[in-house]
Design a protein around this motif. Structure first.
Motif, short mmCIF file in Angstrom:
data_model
loop_
_atom_site.label_atom_id
_atom_site.label_comp_id
_atom_site.label_asym_id
_atom_site.label_seq_id
_atom_site.Cartn_x
_atom_site.Cartn_y
_atom_site.Cartn_z
N GLY A 149 10.57 -12.06 27.91
CA GLY A 149 9.74 -11.05 28.54
C GLY A 149 9.35 -9.94 27.59
O GLY A 149 8.20 -9.47 27.60
N THR A 168 14.43 -8.25 35.35
CA THR A 168 14.76 -9.64 35.09
C THR A 168 16.11 -10.01 35.70
O THR A 168 16.25 -11.07 36.33
CB THR A 168 14.78 -9.91 33.57
N SER A 195 5.54 -9.23 26.53
CA SER A 195 5.01 -7.93 26.93
C SER A 195 4.50 -7.13 25.74
O SER A 195 3.43 -6.52 25.79
CB SER A 195 6.08 -7.13 27.67
N ASN A 222 5.97 -16.42 27.92
CA ASN A 222 7.21 -16.28 28.69
C ASN A 222 7.92 -17.62 28.84
O ASN A 222 9.11 -17.75 28.56
CB ASN A 222 6.90 -15.69 30.08
N LYS A 269 12.24 -3.81 32.21
CA LYS A 269 12.23 -5.27 32.07
C LYS A 269 13.62 -5.86 32.25
O LYS A 269 13.79 -6.90 32.89
CB LYS A 269 11.67 -5.65 30.70
N THR A 275 8.29 0.07 30.08
CA THR A 275 8.23 -1.37 30.31
C THR A 275 9.50 -2.04 29.80
O THR A 275 10.07 -2.92 30.47
CB THR A 275 6.99 -1.98 29.61
N TYR A 276 9.95 -1.64 28.63
CA TYR A 276 11.19 -2.19 28.10
C TYR A 276 12.37 -1.84 29.00
O TYR A 276 13.21 -2.70 29.31
CB TYR A 276 11.45 -1.64 26.70
#
Length: 333
Positions: free
Chosen positions: A249, A306, A253, A213, A302, A298-299
């Motif tokens: 990220g 963020t 991930s 990251n 994210k 998750t995508y």
């Protein structure tokens, strides 16, 4: 009239004046004076912790859906929207945020510790190994060490959050909340080992993910052209930095996601054995695709997570009279 003292953002990015962070002494109240007298690193920890809580809470419903998919508790073939509707109908709005209290507590401490530890490890590496330079290698090493430190300090809260979020209803230990879940895990594991169940796959994922990251973000951010600090250019740079953070990220991930699935199943008592054994057991019983179950969510979460985190962090820094800066606050003490 007393001269207004400029406040500088001690970063590798720029040395910028922050008008929001530097009110004139005549306008400073006692509260503002007290805030300014607080060490910068403490204010940065508070700002990072609050921003982390806001960002995680904003995407808590998607986080719960992701967790349910990771541990196989989601109906086969059910989409994220369908699952959110089912949870809302069956458990109400509160069900969408089940486990978020434990997660918020964990995230606050994790983000605060993570930021502080990253700066300390980075300074240590720059002083102890100057041959590494101030580039991606230092960011990778410092970020990895900081991520491991934060996980070790807050892991029991993550385990409690996972079990609370994956409970369809709150019977048994879950009814007592986070403390009940931790007591149950303590008894199941025969002591402290119980509340650190799944720590090895957590560290195996967090160490490279945290390092990536920082490393990817800093490397991409270095490619942003340095425009004149006009209003429009400044807004463009902020948007570009957000894009860099999102890209970092997503890369981190994706590269480490299977270990997150293994960690969640071990936390819930599944998988069996150590990290490698659990990995193999999941592939045999549920197929290789299970290692990426919930990755799409998750995508999806994210990007808003963020964005919300960055906006909240900037806002908190303004409230705490900190200069606008990036992750590398070398001037903080």
């Amino acid at each position: 009239m007393a001269a207004r003292e400029p406040v500088f953002a001690g970063t590798n990015d720029t040395m910028e004046l922050s008008s929001d962070a530097a009110p004139s002494p005549a306008n400073l109240s006692r509260t503002a004076t007290a805030i300014c007298s607080t060490p910068a690193f403490a204010r940065e920890m508070v700002a990072g912790g609050v921003a982390g809580v806001v960002a995680k809470t904003a995407v808590a419903p998607l986080e719960r859906v992701k967790l349910m998919r990771q541990v196989g508790a989601a109906p086969r073939g059910a989409g994220a929207v369908q699952m959110l509707r089912e949870i809302g109908r069956g458990e109400g709005v509160a069900g969408l945020f089940r486990g978020n209290g434990a997660n918020a507590l964990r995230v606050f401490h994790t983000k605060a510790l993570h930021f502080m530890a990253y700066e300390r490890y980075k300074r240590f590496l720059l002083g102890a190994a100057p041959s590494l330079g101030d580039g991606p290698v230092v960011d990778l090493l410092a970020g990895s060490a900081a991520g491991g430190t934060a996980v070790l300090a807050t892991y029991p809260l993550d385990l409690a959050r996972t079990r609370l979020a994956c409970a369809a209803a709150p019977p048994g230990p879950a009814a007592a909340g986070m403390s009940g879940v931790l007591r149950s895990a303590y008894r199941e594991g025969g002591g402290v080992r119980g509340v650190y169940r799944g720590l090895c796959p957590s560290l195996a994922r967090v160490l490279p993910m945290s390092g990536l990251n920082f490393c990817v973000y800093e490397a991409l951010k270095a490619q942003i052209p340095r425009e004149e600090e006009e209003h429009g250019a400044r807004g463009w740079r902020r948007a570009a930095k957000v894009a860099c953070g999102v890209a970092a990220g997503l890369v981190a991930s994706t590269a480490t996601y299977p270990l997150d699935v293994v960690r969640r199943q071990i936390q819930l008592g599944g998988g069996g054995g150590g990290t490698l054994q659990a990995f193999r057991a999941i592939v045999r019983a549920q197929g290789a695709r299970q290692l990426y179950a919930g990755l799409g969510i998750t995508y999806v979460k994210k990007v808003p997570s963020t964005a919300v985190g960055l906006v909240a962090y900037d806002y908190m820094k303004s409230l705490l009279m900190l200069p606008a800066s990036g992750p590398k606050a070398n001037g903080s003490k």
